[in-house]
Design a protein around this motif. Structure first.
Motif, PDB file in Angstrom:
ATOM      1  N   SER A  34       9.424  -7.914   7.246  1.00 31.72           N
ATOM      2  CA  SER A  34       8.735  -7.475   8.440  1.00 31.72           C
ATOM      3  C   SER A  34       7.281  -7.235   8.088  1.00 31.72           C
ATOM      4  N   SER A  35       6.397  -7.348   9.074  1.00 32.17           N
ATOM      5  CA  SER A  35       4.979  -7.181   8.806  1.00 32.17           C
ATOM      6  C   SER A  35       4.608  -5.712   8.628  1.00 32.17           C
ATOM      7  N   THR A  36       5.364  -4.807   9.215  1.00 33.92           N
ATOM      8  CA  THR A  36       5.062  -3.383   9.110  1.00 33.92           C
ATOM      9  C   THR A  36       6.347  -2.607   8.845  1.00 33.92           C
ATOM     10  N   LEU A  37       6.410  -1.987   7.689  1.00 32.42           N
ATOM     11  CA  LEU A  37       7.545  -1.148   7.352  1.00 32.42           C
ATOM     12  C   LEU A  37       7.367   0.194   8.039  1.00 32.42           C
ATOM     13  N   LYS A  38       8.432   0.687   8.690  1.00 30.99           N
ATOM     14  CA  LYS A  38       8.325   1.929   9.453  1.00 30.99           C
ATOM     15  C   LYS A  38       9.428   2.895   9.047  1.00 30.99           C
ATOM     16  N   ASP A  39       9.156   4.189   9.235  1.00 28.99           N
ATOM     17  CA  ASP A  39      10.184   5.183   8.973  1.00 28.99           C
ATOM     18  C   ASP A  39      11.082   5.321  10.200  1.00 28.99           C
ATOM     19  N   THR A  40      12.013   6.257  10.148  1.00 26.25           N
ATOM     20  CA  THR A  40      12.983   6.394  11.237  1.00 26.25           C
ATOM     21  C   THR A  40      12.343   6.868  12.538  1.00 26.25           C
ATOM     22  N   ASP A  41      11.123   7.414  12.434  1.00 31.97           N
ATOM     23  CA  ASP A  41      10.403   7.848  13.640  1.00 31.97           C
ATOM     24  C   ASP A  41       9.451   6.770  14.153  1.00 31.97           C
ATOM     25  N   GLY A  42       9.463   5.604  13.512  1.00 30.78           N
ATOM     26  CA  GLY A  42       8.600   4.515  13.946  1.00 30.78           C
ATOM     27  C   GLY A  42       7.196   4.559  13.407  1.00 30.78           C
ATOM     28  N   LYS A  43       6.927   5.452  12.457  1.00 30.18           N
ATOM     29  CA  LYS A  43       5.588   5.558  11.876  1.00 30.18           C
ATOM     30  C   LYS A  43       5.442   4.575  10.713  1.00 30.18           C
ATOM     31  N   PRO A  44       4.279   3.917  10.600  1.00 29.64           N
ATOM     32  CA  PRO A  44       4.078   2.937   9.524  1.00 29.64           C
ATOM     33  C   PRO A  44       4.200   3.568   8.145  1.00 29.64           C
ATOM     34  N   LEU A  45       4.768   2.801   7.208  1.00 29.23           N
ATOM     35  CA  LEU A  45       4.901   3.228   5.827  1.00 29.23           C
ATOM     36  C   LEU A  45       4.176   2.248   4.920  1.00 29.23           C
ATOM     37  N   LYS A  46       3.730   2.732   3.769  1.00 24.10           N
ATOM     38  CA  LYS A  46       3.197   1.835   2.753  1.00 24.10           C
ATOM     39  C   LYS A  46       4.324   0.951   2.225  1.00 24.10           C
ATOM     40  N   HIS A  47       3.979  -0.295   1.894  1.00 26.09           N
ATOM     41  CA  HIS A  47       4.990  -1.218   1.376  1.00 26.09           C
ATOM     42  C   HIS A  47       5.112  -1.040  -0.134  1.00 26.09           C
ATOM     43  N   THR A  48       5.837   0.021  -0.512  1.00 28.80           N
ATOM     44  CA  THR A  48       6.063   0.338  -1.914  1.00 28.80           C
ATOM     45  C   THR A  48       7.541   0.200  -2.239  1.00 28.80           C
ATOM     46  N   MET A  49       7.853   0.126  -3.524  1.00 29.25           N
ATOM     47  CA  MET A  49       9.243  -0.009  -3.936  1.00 29.25           C
ATOM     48  C   MET A  49      10.057   1.223  -3.514  1.00 29.25           C
ATOM     49  N   LYS A  50       9.455   2.399  -3.607  1.00 28.81           N
ATOM     50  CA  LYS A  50      10.165   3.608  -3.195  1.00 28.81           C
ATOM     51  C   LYS A  50      10.495   3.573  -1.706  1.00 28.81           C
ATOM     52  N   ASN A  51       9.552   3.114  -0.900  1.00 27.33           N
ATOM     53  CA  ASN A  51       9.812   3.036   0.537  1.00 27.33           C
ATOM     54  C   ASN A  51      10.802   1.925   0.873  1.00 27.33           C
ATOM     55  N   TYR A  52      10.801   0.841   0.089  1.00 35.48           N
ATOM     56  CA  TYR A  52      11.809  -0.202   0.281  1.00 35.48           C
ATOM     57  C   TYR A  52      13.201   0.363   0.002  1.00 35.48           C
ATOM     58  N   ALA A  53      13.301   1.222  -1.000  1.00 40.55           N
ATOM     59  CA  ALA A  53      14.600   1.829  -1.310  1.00 40.55           C
ATOM     60  C   ALA A  53      15.097   2.669  -0.140  1.00 40.55           C
ATOM     61  N   GLU A  54      14.193   3.433   0.477  1.00 38.71           N
ATOM     62  CA  GLU A  54      14.592   4.257   1.617  1.00 38.71           C
ATOM     63  C   GLU A  54      14.913   3.387   2.838  1.00 38.71           C
ATOM     64  N   PHE A  55      14.202   2.269   2.970  1.00 38.69           N
ATOM     65  CA  PHE A  55      14.514   1.329   4.044  1.00 38.69           C
ATOM     66  C   PHE A  55      15.925   0.771   3.856  1.00 38.69           C
ATOM     67  N   GLN A  56      16.285   0.459   2.605  1.00 39.06           N
ATOM     68  CA  GLN A  56      17.635  -0.023   2.319  1.00 39.06           C
ATOM     69  C   GLN A  56      18.671   1.036   2.668  1.00 39.06           C
ATOM     70  N   ARG A  57      18.356   2.294   2.372  1.00 37.34           N
ATOM     71  CA  ARG A  57      19.279   3.371   2.727  1.00 37.34           C
ATOM     72  C   ARG A  57      19.523   3.396   4.232  1.00 37.34           C
ATOM     73  N   ASP A  58      18.455   3.310   5.004  1.00 43.89           N
ATOM     74  CA  ASP A  58      18.591   3.310   6.456  1.00 43.89           C
ATOM     75  C   ASP A  58      19.383   2.093   6.926  1.00 43.89           C
ATOM     76  N   LEU A  59      19.114   0.942   6.312  1.00 46.92           N
ATOM     77  CA  LEU A  59      19.810  -0.283   6.704  1.00 46.92           C
ATOM     78  C   LEU A  59      21.309  -0.180   6.437  1.00 46.92           C
ATOM     79  N   ILE A  60      21.668   0.317   5.252  1.00 53.02           N
ATOM     80  CA  ILE A  60      23.077   0.419   4.884  1.00 53.02           C
ATOM     81  C   ILE A  60      23.813   1.386   5.803  1.00 53.02           C
ATOM     82  N   THR A  61      23.233   2.544   6.034  1.00 60.00           N
ATOM     83  CA  THR A  61      23.918   3.517   6.890  1.00 60.00           C
ATOM     84  C   THR A  61      24.004   3.036   8.329  1.00 60.00           C
ATOM     85  N   THR A  62      23.043   2.246   8.767  1.00 63.21           N
ATOM     86  CA  THR A  62      23.099   1.689  10.120  1.00 63.21           C
ATOM     87  C   THR A  62      24.197   0.631  10.224  1.00 63.21           C
TER      88      THR A  62
END
Length: 214
Positions: free
Chosen positions: A1-29
């Motif tokens: 995706s062009s813009t990584l966002k948190d669960t509130d829809g706010k933009p996040l930096k495209h870092t490995m740590k944030n990718y890990a949290e994105f994966q967490r959200d994806l898996i639980t969803t």
């Protein structure tokens, strides 16, 4: 995706740590809370996968890491890339240096450069820049890997210049419940060569996931 966002829809930096949290959200969803999944991660993907498994062990049943690394901060190409200066305006040059450092075959190197130069939409260039810079200069999965409790299979290519066997042994030594196999391939070929993959990695992955022969 062009813009990584948190669960509130706010933009996040495209870092490995944030990718890990994105994966967490994806898996639980996808599967819901309390249902761990099997994860196979290769190359750059192994870094956020280790971060996920170390920080959220309840989400990962089994982990397979292919041609990856704890960190790239000591990669010899980093010093050359630092000399470029304004990396944001010279991202293509930085990527070329990094690709050439991997000593790929001529065809693989051309394919990689074509992908980065021609197939990245303009609205995703910032994401590419942020993730590339984080991966090269900041990301380190070591502390997370020490906390991984999921059984982990590590697959290393004996001709892999990005994630050499020595580096993969460091991953193995850091993760408590892990085993490692090697395949006679380079970085792309570990998963990219179907015959080699079928003869070695598939059987090992099935045994690792299901504890049975294949």
């Amino acid at each position: 995706s062009s813009t990584l966002k948190d669960t509130d829809g706010k933009p996040l930096k495209h870092t490995m740590k944030n990718y890990a949290e994105f994966q967490r959200d994806l898996i639980t969803t996808l599967v819901g809370e309390g249902r761990p999944v099997n994860i196979v991660a290769m190359s750059m993907g192994g870094v956020p996968a280790m971060m996920l498994a170390g920080k959220h062990p309840e989400l990962v049943k089994n982990l397979v890491l292919v041609g990856t690394f704890l960190s790239l901060k000591d990669n010899p190409a980093i010093a050359k890339i630092k000399e470029i200066g304004n990396l944001k305006n010279n991202l293509g040059e930085a990527i070329n240096i990094f690709i050439e450092s991997l000593r790929m075959t001529k065809d693989d190197a051309q394919a990689a450069k074509k992908f980065f130069n021609l197939q990245i939409p303009p609205n995703q260039l910032l994401a590419l820049y942020e993730s590339f810079m984080d991966l090269l200069f900041s990301a380190d999965a070591t502390d997370y890997a020490k906390r991984i409790s999921a059984p982990t299979l590590i697959i290393a290519g004996t001709a892999d210049n990005l994630a050499p066997v020595g580096g993969m042994k460091k991953v193995k030594d850091t993760i408590r419940w892990s085993e490692m196999i090697t395949v006679n391939r380079g970085h792309k070929g570990v998963l990219g060569d179907a015959k080699e993959f079928n003869q070695t990695s598939v059987g090992a992955i099935v045994r690792h996931f299901f504890k049975q022969d294949f």
